[in-house]
Motif scaffolding. Structure first.
Motif, PDB file in Angstrom:
ATOM      1  N   LYS A 259     101.963  30.801 -23.218  1.00 43.06           N
ATOM      2  CA  LYS A 259     101.195  31.440 -24.289  1.00 43.06           C
ATOM      3  C   LYS A 259      99.821  30.788 -24.464  1.00 43.06           C
ATOM      4  O   LYS A 259      98.847  31.452 -24.821  1.00 43.06           O
ATOM      5  N   ALA A 260      99.749  29.492 -24.205  1.00 43.97           N
ATOM      6  CA  ALA A 260      98.490  28.770 -24.391  1.00 43.97           C
ATOM      7  C   ALA A 260      97.384  29.259 -23.457  1.00 43.97           C
ATOM      8  O   ALA A 260      96.207  28.998 -23.704  1.00 43.97           O
TER       9      ALA A 260
ATOM     10  N   GLN B 209      93.825  26.204 -28.323  1.00 39.85           N
ATOM     11  CA  GLN B 209      94.339  25.234 -27.364  1.00 39.85           C
ATOM     12  C   GLN B 209      93.306  24.925 -26.278  1.00 39.85           C
ATOM     13  O   GLN B 209      93.140  23.783 -25.866  1.00 39.85           O
ATOM     14  N   ILE B 210      92.588  25.947 -25.835  1.00 37.70           N
ATOM     15  CA  ILE B 210      91.676  25.769 -24.703  1.00 37.70           C
ATOM     16  C   ILE B 210      90.375  25.102 -25.123  1.00 37.70           C
ATOM     17  O   ILE B 210      89.911  24.154 -24.476  1.00 37.70           O
ATOM     18  N   PHE B 211      89.770  25.557 -26.232  1.00 39.47           N
ATOM     19  CA  PHE B 211      88.433  25.075 -26.576  1.00 39.47           C
ATOM     20  C   PHE B 211      88.432  23.931 -27.582  1.00 39.47           C
ATOM     21  O   PHE B 211      87.560  23.073 -27.541  1.00 39.47           O
ATOM     22  N   LYS B 212      89.397  23.900 -28.473  1.00 42.84           N
ATOM     23  CA  LYS B 212      89.451  22.808 -29.441  1.00 42.84           C
ATOM     24  C   LYS B 212      90.283  21.640 -28.925  1.00 42.84           C
ATOM     25  O   LYS B 212      89.872  20.488 -28.990  1.00 42.84           O
TER      26      LYS B 212
ATOM     27  N   GLU C 235      91.348  21.381 -25.761  1.00 42.80           N
ATOM     28  CA  GLU C 235      91.007  21.143 -24.343  1.00 42.80           C
ATOM     29  C   GLU C 235      92.271  20.921 -23.514  1.00 42.80           C
ATOM     30  O   GLU C 235      92.372  19.988 -22.717  1.00 42.80           O
ATOM     31  N   ARG C 236      93.209  21.821 -23.668  1.00 42.79           N
ATOM     32  CA  ARG C 236      94.552  21.673 -23.113  1.00 42.79           C
ATOM     33  C   ARG C 236      94.564  21.468 -21.590  1.00 42.79           C
ATOM     34  O   ARG C 236      95.338  20.672 -21.073  1.00 42.79           O
ATOM     35  N   TYR C 237      93.704  22.183 -20.886  1.00 33.75           N
ATOM     36  CA  TYR C 237      93.778  22.155 -19.425  1.00 33.75           C
ATOM     37  C   TYR C 237      92.687  21.302 -18.777  1.00 33.75           C
ATOM     38  O   TYR C 237      92.669  21.157 -17.558  1.00 33.75           O
ATOM     39  N   ARG C 238      91.804  20.787 -19.553  1.00 33.58           N
ATOM     40  CA  ARG C 238      90.665  20.043 -19.026  1.00 33.58           C
ATOM     41  C   ARG C 238      91.095  18.642 -18.592  1.00 33.58           C
ATOM     42  O   ARG C 238      91.986  18.035 -19.184  1.00 33.58           O
ATOM     43  N   THR C 239      90.444  18.134 -17.540  1.00 32.09           N
ATOM     44  CA  THR C 239      90.784  16.787 -17.091  1.00 32.09           C
ATOM     45  C   THR C 239      90.492  15.747 -18.172  1.00 32.09           C
ATOM     46  O   THR C 239      89.575  15.904 -18.977  1.00 32.09           O
ATOM     47  N   THR C 240      91.280  14.694 -18.177  1.00 36.55           N
ATOM     48  CA  THR C 240      91.052  13.582 -19.109  1.00 36.55           C
ATOM     49  C   THR C 240      90.161  12.515 -18.485  1.00 36.55           C
ATOM     50  O   THR C 240      89.896  11.488 -19.103  1.00 36.55           O
TER      51      THR C 240
ATOM     52  N   GLY D  94      86.442  31.958 -19.128  1.00 36.20           N
ATOM     53  CA  GLY D  94      86.746  30.629 -19.654  1.00 36.20           C
ATOM     54  C   GLY D  94      88.219  30.374 -19.873  1.00 36.20           C
ATOM     55  O   GLY D  94      88.610  29.251 -20.198  1.00 36.20           O
ATOM     56  N   PHE D  95      89.051  31.402 -19.703  1.00 37.10           N
ATOM     57  CA  PHE D  95      90.499  31.274 -19.878  1.00 37.10           C
ATOM     58  C   PHE D  95      91.200  31.414 -18.530  1.00 37.10           C
ATOM     59  O   PHE D  95      90.725  32.124 -17.644  1.00 37.10           O
TER      60      PHE D  95
END
Length: 513
Positions: free
Chosen positions: A44-45, A51-54, A56-61, A201-202
């Motif tokens: 669902k995310a 989840q994506i922009f605030k 940053e669920r999938y972005r590298t750390t 962006g998704f």
């Protein structure tokens, strides 16, 4: 992983590596594909902007650093398909003149060793492979396209059609963006895409975006001769004593070290990480980094000069799928400014979470929602000029991007020129107009269009790769991401990376035969 020798090892599965894997898979050659990430989960995310922009669920750390030592959280993603999982799918051919020497207001864009005609047949192949939708004859800068686009254009929704018509009334030439997407507007029952608002962006929950994972990697792994290993981070390349051949690909998998060998090794890690890997692979024969006798590995880093213009109207914008218009009337400049300015394209819808992620702290949610519901967002791209001082470096384990802005005058002029155009247009059916503008410049963290760190050319002293993207210094080592670009142009790089991967793949098949 027991049998560790392969005909070809490909490192990375994005626009370059994924496309190359697809090209080579039917050959019957024994191929290993290494990807540091995993398959992006379908959940669902995928469609959750919070989840994506605030979050940053999938972005590298990962943390990189700028030239002042300030930490950067790069806007990049490590999954099968690379950053194409999150791209907007705008797949442009570069213009014919982009391959020539171009004089800019603040510098020179160098000539490419190959020309548009050399890439044209591979552009055609890439457009078919990535299911590009558009229409010929509308963009005044459009290069020669012999076969036309493989799919019809994505239609404008009514509000966007009004903007399109208003731009035409101003003697501009809006055109349908060339988009890689699995949309069938003639028969929705045959369409994977549902034309939703969570595209640009998704990641696509429905796998309806034409990305390197869905269109290339998954068909490639159906061949028994191709092995894909995910969550496999390549940390170093080893060579023989002469330094002319890569003999080992050192890889970390689940905390253990493995060394794979291949007759041919191909880097497709993205322009930054491919340069990093070469620099980290320094040895006695290559003390400044692998394939770096020119001292150009990591130099001439480019990522475009991005500006976003958010235009607000008193009237609400009801559009669901917004990313359908492009404008290139200012690509080569205009009458009183004879220097290139750049390209313009609509962005996908912005919602309150996306606004809030880029707004000043403590911006009220109701303000963010009002902005989102009454806005149209445009992406402006001006060419980032190559500069050897703009470079990717490795200091210990720390990745540093030393970068100084260039080409600022045309970029600033471009933003103001587009705002003046938007101010002048009227939207007839709603009797509305755009009166408030929020221009934003993107920063060093925005690395989606990264290129240039291992430029190709015919002279080993002034380039890292030859015209087939093989390193001059190492006989069996190739690079097929955006690293090979001598210039960035002012258009999205993905299709050119894909077309080049098909071109290099053809060369590799000939070499292996």
């Amino acid at each position: 992983m027991v049998d560790s020798h392969y005909d070809v090892i490909i490192i990375g599965t994005g626009a370059g590596g994924g496309t190359l894997a697809y090209k080579l898979a039917p050959s019957g050659k024994k191929i290993l594909v290494l990807e540091r990430g995993n398959f992006l989960p379908r959940e669902k995310a995928n469609w959750d902007s919070h989840q994506i922009f605030k979050k940053e669920r999938y972005r590298t750390t990962e943390v990189w650093y700028d030239k002042h030592g300030k930490a950067i959280r790069p806007l990049t993603h490590y999954y099968v398909g690379g950053n194409t999982k999150f791209y907007g799918g705008a797949l442009f051919r570069f213009r014919e003149n982009d391959f020539n020497r171009v004089i800019h207001k603040e510098g020179i864009s160098p000539e490419w060793p190959l020309k548009y005609q050399d890439f044209a047949p591979y552009y055609t192949q890439a457009e078919k492979l990535y299911e590009v939708h558009s229409q010929q004859g509308l963009d005044p800068t459009e290069p020669q396209i012999t076969e036309g686009y493989p799919f019809p254009p994505i239609s404008h929704e009514p509000y966007i059609q009004e903007i399109n018509d208003a731009l035409k009334d101003k003697n501009l030439h809006p055109f349908y963006l060339p988009l890689g997407i699995k949309l069938n507007e003639a028969n929705r029952f045959l369409s994977s895409c549902i034309r939703c608002e969570t595209c640009d962006g998704f990641p696509c929950f429905l796998n309806a975006k034409s990305d390197a994972d869905i269109n290339c990697v998954r068909p490639a792994v159906a061949y028994e001769n191709l092995t894909l290993i995910t969550q496999a981070k390549v940390i170093r390349l080893h060579t023989n004593t002469s330094g002319r051949e890569v003999t080992g690909v050192e890889t970390e998998i689940a905390g253990k070290q493995y060394i794979f060998s291949g007759d041919i090794v191909v880097l497709a890690c993205g322009a930054i990480n491919s340069a990093v890997l070469l620099l980290k692979s320094a040895n006695d024969t290559h003390p400044n980094g692998l394939a770096n006798s020119s001292n150009l590995v990591g130099r001439n880093y480019m990522a475009h000069k991005f500006g976003v213009v958010i235009a607000l109207s008193t009237k609400a914008n009801p559009t669901v799928f917004q990313k359908t218009i492009g404008v290139n009337d200012f690509y080569w400049g205009e009458k009183d400014f004879p220097y290139p300015m750049g390209s313009i394209q609509l962005l996908g819808n912005i919602n309150k979470d996306r606004v809030a992620a880029n707004a000043p702290p403590f911006t009220p949610g109701i303000i963010a929602e009002k902005i989102a519901n009454h806005s149209v967002s445009w992406l402006l791209i001006t060419e980032d000029l190559p500069d050897p001082k703009n470079r990717v470096q490795v200091k210990g384990e720390q990745i540093t991007i030393e970068y100084t802005n260039n080409n600022e005058q045309p970029f600033n002029r471009f933003i103001q020129r587009w705002i003046s155009v938007l101010k002048s247009i009227k939207l007839n059916s709603q009797k509305g107009h755009f009166s408030v503008f929020m221009p934003q410049k993107m920063s060093l963290k925005d690395v989606g269009h990264q290129c240039g760190t291992c430029r190709f050319g015919e002279n080993p002293e002034t380039s890292v790769l030859d015209i087939n993207c093989r390193t001059h210094d190492v006989d069996n080592l190739y690079v097929v991401d955006g690293s090979f670009f001598p210039s960035s142009t002012a258009l999205n790089p993905s299709l050119t990376i894909m077309a080049n991967a098909l071109r290099v793949g053809e060369h590799l098949l000939e070499r292996m035969s």
